[in-house]
Scaffold this active site. Sequence first.
Site, PDB file in Angstrom:
ATOM      1  N   ASP A 160       0.858  -1.166   0.000  1.00 24.24           N
ATOM      2  CA  ASP A 160       0.000   0.000   0.000  1.00 24.24           C
ATOM      3  C   ASP A 160       0.903   1.227   0.000  1.00 24.24           C
ATOM      4  O   ASP A 160       2.087   1.142   0.298  1.00 24.24           O
ATOM      5  CB  ASP A 160      -0.910  -0.020   1.243  1.00 24.24           C
ATOM      6  CG  ASP A 160      -2.044   0.997   1.118  1.00 24.24           C
ATOM      7  OD1 ASP A 160      -2.749   1.199   2.112  1.00 24.24           O
ATOM      8  OD2 ASP A 160      -2.199   1.592   0.033  1.00 24.24           O
ATOM      9  N   ASP A 215      -7.683  -7.655   1.032  1.00 25.88           N
ATOM     10  CA  ASP A 215      -6.694  -7.776   2.111  1.00 25.88           C
ATOM     11  C   ASP A 215      -7.382  -7.400   3.414  1.00 25.88           C
ATOM     12  O   ASP A 215      -8.253  -6.507   3.420  1.00 25.88           O
ATOM     13  CB  ASP A 215      -5.513  -6.825   1.867  1.00 25.88           C
ATOM     14  CG  ASP A 215      -5.778  -5.477   2.517  1.00 25.88           C
ATOM     15  OD1 ASP A 215      -6.444  -4.645   1.873  1.00 25.88           O
ATOM     16  OD2 ASP A 215      -5.364  -5.282   3.685  1.00 25.88           O
TER      17      ASP A 215
HETATM   18  C1  BHB Z   1      -3.878  -4.034   6.365  1.00 26.46           C
HETATM   19  N1  BHB Z   1      -4.668  -3.277   5.413  1.00 26.46           N
HETATM   20  C2  BHB Z   1      -5.834  -2.698   6.066  1.00 26.46           C
HETATM   21  C3  BHB Z   1      -3.760  -2.257   4.902  1.00 26.46           C
HETATM   22  C4  BHB Z   1      -3.738  -2.223   3.413  1.00 26.46           C
HETATM   23  S1  BHB Z   1      -5.156  -1.590   2.736  1.00 26.46           S
HETATM   24  C5  BHB Z   1      -5.310  -0.097   3.614  1.00 26.46           C
HETATM   25  C6  BHB Z   1      -6.602   0.578   3.262  1.00 26.46           C
HETATM   26  C7  BHB Z   1      -7.756   0.141   3.852  1.00 26.46           C
HETATM   27  C8  BHB Z   1      -8.957   0.773   3.555  1.00 26.46           C
HETATM   28  N2  BHB Z   1     -10.113   0.349   4.170  1.00 26.46           N
HETATM   29  C9  BHB Z   1      -9.017   1.846   2.651  1.00 26.46           C
HETATM   30  C10 BHB Z   1      -7.828   2.295   2.037  1.00 26.46           C
HETATM   31  C11 BHB Z   1      -7.800   3.406   1.117  1.00 26.46           C
HETATM   32  O1  BHB Z   1      -8.831   4.029   0.808  1.00 26.46           O
HETATM   33  N3  BHB Z   1      -6.608   3.750   0.579  1.00 26.46           N
HETATM   34  C12 BHB Z   1      -5.468   3.102   0.892  1.00 26.46           C
HETATM   35  N4  BHB Z   1      -4.315   3.511   0.290  1.00 26.46           N
HETATM   36  N5  BHB Z   1      -5.425   2.057   1.738  1.00 26.46           N
HETATM   37  C13 BHB Z   1      -6.597   1.650   2.332  1.00 26.46           C
END
Ligand code: BHB
Length: 374
Positions: free
Chosen positions: A93, A268
Amino acid sequence: MSVPNHFELLGTDGAARTGQLTTPHGVVRTPAFMPVGTAGAMKGLHWREVRDAGADIVLGNTYHLMLRPGAERIAALGGLQRFTTWNGPMLTDSGGFQVMSLAQLRKVSEKAVTFRSHIDGAAIELSPERAIEVQLLLGSDIAMQLDECVRLPAEHADIDRAMQLSLRWAERCKRAFERAPQGHMLFGIVQGGDVPELRHASARGLIELGFHGYAIGGLAVGEPQEVMLAMIEEAAPILPTDRPRYLMGVGTPEDILEAVARGIDMFDCVMPTRNGRHGVAFTKFGPVNLRNARHADDPRPLDETSDWPSTRNCSRAYLHHLIKSGETLGAMLLSEINIGYYQHMMRDMRAAIAAGTFEAFRAQTKQGWARGDI
Ligand SMILES: CN(C)CCSCc1cc(N)cc2c(=O)[nH]c(N)nc12
């Protein structure tokens, strides 16, 4: 210049899809669940257990890794796969989401998001260009654009502002990504909160720019499930059918089943390991809380029909004892049981879509959860 396509759609059943995504480190079967290795490790699990469960790809977090041990250090050590010894596909991310949820004193401007590290308080600037540079240093197969995710409920004006900013950052990320090695991918992220018109505008803006795949962000941020599903129904039909769709941060087994039914390919979530550490097992009967005293004398396994050894062999009494005693093995076993449940559900969904029996699979799975644990 058109963006190369590494995704192959192999079959559909209604809006549900099954396919495969070819990355420099291997092939990802979709629908796919990406276990989350936030700081380069899968909490409580060895990589071999993650692989044995059926995971093709794991997720890393740029925010955590750039703060510690540092992107330049990981690059000098050969990149994230060599550093962690997970030698398969990885998605990272961009870090924006974690800045909003973890960092202190953060400020968003046109240029970048600036914040103080939650580790040592150092002032850090994360621009679209730096977010891409960090992900290229990490060497992930799939990078995400930097975006601003607004927690819901939120004002229309704020959702619109963040969506427009994310679109401008998407263009800057795409430009910065032009120097990426062959085969590596960049996904755009659809924002727009719970406002259909803003979801449409975001999706169309990203498609005009062109990306290897498209994520739907800004969900699983406090909204009810029906709002999340409604926004998927607004965005997914606009997205190109020949490119992967990734729903970020989702979710429970039911969230995933319902999102696959609406055309999502990748997911994820920290739930399998986080709930495991807290003593909750995911099963075909629904969630089972092993902290509950009703399990103290129960010699039965969680599910004697499961093809996942720990789910078929460990007694509820033993799991209850380990969790109540705070034994590390309790968290490890339940994390492994949950990763196994999620990956086997993805495997079974892929097979059902390929066979044209997805609706029957969906109904049967939900009946099992509704029956609950006896
Ligand atoms: C462990 N995961 C929750 C982390 C990777 S995904 C993180 C993540 C989760 C959610 N719900 C929304 C967003 C979003 O809108 N943008 C980004 N860049 N990342 C997001």
